[in-house]
Design an enzyme around this catalytic site. Structure first.
Site, PDB file in Angstrom:
ATOM      1  N   CYS A  53       0.841  -1.202   0.000  1.00 29.05           N
ATOM      2  CA  CYS A  53       0.000   0.000   0.000  1.00 29.05           C
ATOM      3  C   CYS A  53       0.878   1.256   0.000  1.00 29.05           C
ATOM      4  O   CYS A  53       1.698   1.447   0.899  1.00 29.05           O
ATOM      5  CB  CYS A  53      -0.915   0.004   1.211  1.00 29.05           C
ATOM      6  SG  CYS A  53      -2.049   1.421   1.244  1.00 29.05           S
ATOM      7  N   GLY A  90       0.524  -6.347 -12.710  1.00 28.89           N
ATOM      8  CA  GLY A  90       0.797  -5.050 -13.320  1.00 28.89           C
ATOM      9  C   GLY A  90       0.517  -4.998 -14.807  1.00 28.89           C
ATOM     10  O   GLY A  90       1.071  -5.780 -15.584  1.00 28.89           O
TER      11      GLY A  90
END
Length: 626
Positions: free
Chosen positions: A372, A474
């Site tokens: 995060c 990704g």
């Protein structure tokens, strides 16, 4: 005609050259004229090719491509700052704001007992007065009544006409009555114990005590190489002690080799999407989550997602018994392989939270969020900050692994700074500390979501993590992207923003094809989402408006999808922003709008008109404009 192409490494790049220039490309003015005319007639287009790029006003350009008059440097900088980052000061209107005259729960639940608060109750007790002020129904049928045979919201339901009798009683379909099948709810008795701190964490305290004296005994590199990572052989700890009394720990506690194995290699993993929108809670830290909610996960499961994970939950809030935080752990029966993701900065709270969840909920794995990038989390030592706090990180992983009976996984980024990669150093340690699987997002904290994910570095990390499975994450938006990712040697791929742009991506990957999905099919997906949302959040005013908020946040991503039939070049890239274009029908054009007001119009097609003074602004400034 082929438009000139420019590949930009930034996610917010306006370059997009694969639309059919002659038929679909248009200008910003013509696009919105067409929508305001409600699709009755298409605006005329010049014979010359329209502009190939969406013009970015924040860069000092007009729609005609001419530079604006020189402004003050400070004003230009301020305009650029407004166009990036988060809308941190956006209006947060709770769904309860739209339901001022609330009926007492004792009347809604048709309880035989009188209201506990009596004259001190702040809710209405006059059903007739409530019905006079209640807004009109939003539709002829109630999803909860049709699905479960009974609507628990009674007269407060915004579709109450479907299940209210002539005298206002709540009708029940006897043969269909069933409880909603969602698991992992928060029991009231457990909540009271957590709030009064009456829960004892025996196993966590023992693990923390051992951690304070030194690291817990973990799998040696030799043992890990023979078996699954973090699941060493039974004999790897040496001979067991044969003296002393027999304790519960000896009888009940699982040894590492007896833990359930997490075998998800080759499966499609839906990421715990914790980066956008409001949540069930509305606390400041919950401005981080939205699109990983249970209704959205049900949509993705229907299209072929194999593994799902709940939204990031703060361990301290779980230990305090916060209802909004526990709502992030709920699991639908369709989620056959399901985990929860925890965030925390300290071994004591993370280990105790792991023991609590191990006792109370049904999950297949527990994931630690070490990726995060949000300042709120990072500055407290959680998320990406743990990558620079190795002592605490080790204690968290070892302590949680000691108290959990299910596998422990970790999700992390390449590092904190853009050109300082740390993951390849951490992966062997995580393997030795007992992690069963690691997911690596190919960007650093500093990058956030800009530039392309570094899959070459992920390929290097596969060797560093071996034999522990490593999932890559990704920039996957097509089956070609997924195929290239699997060629790096990863055990599987995690899909995040790609699922937000097109949740049918899982079907495309499994069937190895591009799906030219129609606008009506996409609207049906949104309709199913609203039905799932009403089941999950409720069909009263509060539940309807909460469903609408989550839908609008999702639409801020869905608008970036370009239909396959409009493309000259396949596939669409996740880092390319499409220009303005006219779809093959009015609905397809409306779904391509990047204007929040048009998303509200779509929500009104599914959930009826918005309340008076309704305001919506997406979390990310780049997602929409007024």
């Amino acid at each position: 005609m082929n438009l000139s192409s420019r590949q930009d490494t930034s996610f917010t790049s306006p370059a997009f050259s694969c639309l059919s220039a002659g038929r679909y490309l248009t200008t910003k003015e013509q696009f919105h004229e067409f929508l305001e005319a409600k699709g009755q007639e298409k605006p005329s287009q010049d014979s010359e090719a329209p502009e190939a790029k969406r013009i970015r006003l924040e860069d000092g350009q007009t729609e005609d491509g001419q530079a604006e008059e020189a402004a003050e440097p400070g004003e230009q900088l301020q305009a650029q700052k407004r166009a990036r980052g988060q809308n941190k000061c956006r209006p947060h209107v709770k769904p309860t704001h739209y339901d001022k005259n609330k009926l007492c729960p004792s009347l809604v639940q048709e309880s035989a007992a009188k209201c506990f608060y009596g004259d001190r109750c702040r809710f209405l007790h006059d059903v007739g007065h409530y019905l006079e002020t209640k807004p009109a129904d939003l539709g002829p049928s109630c999803v909860l009544f049709e699905t479960f045979g009974r609507c628990p919201y009674g007269v407060t339901c915004r579709f109450a006409g479907a299940h209210l009798g002539p005298e206002g009683q709540n009708l029940v379909r006897e043969g269909l009555v069933q409880a909603p099948p969602v698991r992992n709810g928060l029991d009231k008795a457990l909540q009271q114990q957590l709030r009064k701190r009456k829960i004892h964490f025996k196993r966590a305290e023992q693990a923390l005590c051992q951690l304070s004296r030194g690291p817990l005994p973990g799998p040696t590199p030799e043992a890990t190489a023979e078996g699954a990572p973090g699941q060493d052989n039974c004999d790897s700890h040496g001979p067991l002690r044969m003296c002393g009394p027999l304790t519960d720990e000896d009888v009940v506690r699982l040894r590492p080799c007896e833990k359930r194995r997490l075998d998800i290699s080759g499966k499609l993993y839906l990421a715990p999407l914790t980066t956008v929108g409001p949540t069930a809670g509305w606390a400041a830290c919950h401005a981080l989550t939205c699109c990983g909610n249970l209704p959205f996960r049900r949509i993705c499961k229907r299209f072929g997602a194999d593994v799902t994970c709940g939204e990031m939950a703060m361990c301290t809030n779980l230990l305090q018994g916060q209802t909004s935080e526990w709502a992030l752990l709920k699991r639908h029966p369709c989620e056959d392989i399901f985990g929860v993701q925890l965030e925390g900065a300290f071994p004591d709270t993370m280990t105790k939270c792991a023991e609590l969840l191990n006792r109370t909920i049904e999950v297949d794995f527990v994931d630690i969020n070490v990726g995060c990038p949000i300042d709120l989390v990072f500055k407290k030592g959680g998320g990406c900050a743990l990558m620079n706090r190795l002592a605490k990180f080790q204690q968290i992983v070892r302590g949680m692994n000691q108290v959990l009976d299910v596998p422990l996984t970790v999700k992390l980024r390449t590092g904190v700074q853009e050109r300082v990669n740390l993951a390849h150093r951490l992966l062997p340690d995580l393997r030795d500390w007992g992690a069963a699987l690691v997911t690596l997002h190919g960007r650093s904290r500093e990058q956030r979501y800009t530039k392309l994910a570094d899959w070459q570095y992920i390929e290097q990390c596969v060797a560093a993590a071996s034999p522990m499975p490593l999932f890559g994450n990704g920039d996957i938006l097509s089956y070609e992207d997924a195929n290239r990712a699997l060629q790096t040697g990863v055990a599987g791929v995690m899909i995040a923003r790609g699922a937000l742009l097109k949740p049918w991506l899982f079907t495309e990957i499994k069937e190895q094809r591009h799906w030219d999905i129609s606008s009506s099919e996409r609207l049906d997906i949104l309709r199913d989402f609203t039905h799932y949302g009403l089941e999950h959040w409720g069909s009263d005013t509060q539940g309807v408006e909460k469903t609408r908020r989550f839908l609008l946040e999702w639409l801020s991503f869905l608008c970036r999808y370009v239909p396959v039939g409009l493309l000259e070049r396949l596939p669409q890239r996740i880092n390319e922003r499409p220009p303005y274009y006219l779809g093959r029908d009015y609905l397809e054009t409306l779904m391509a709008s990047q204007k929040a007001a048009d998303w509200i119009r779509i929500s009104e097609m599914l959930l009826g008109p918005v309340p008076p003074n309704f305001v919506f602004l997406p979390k990310h400034k780049a997602n929409a404009y007024k």
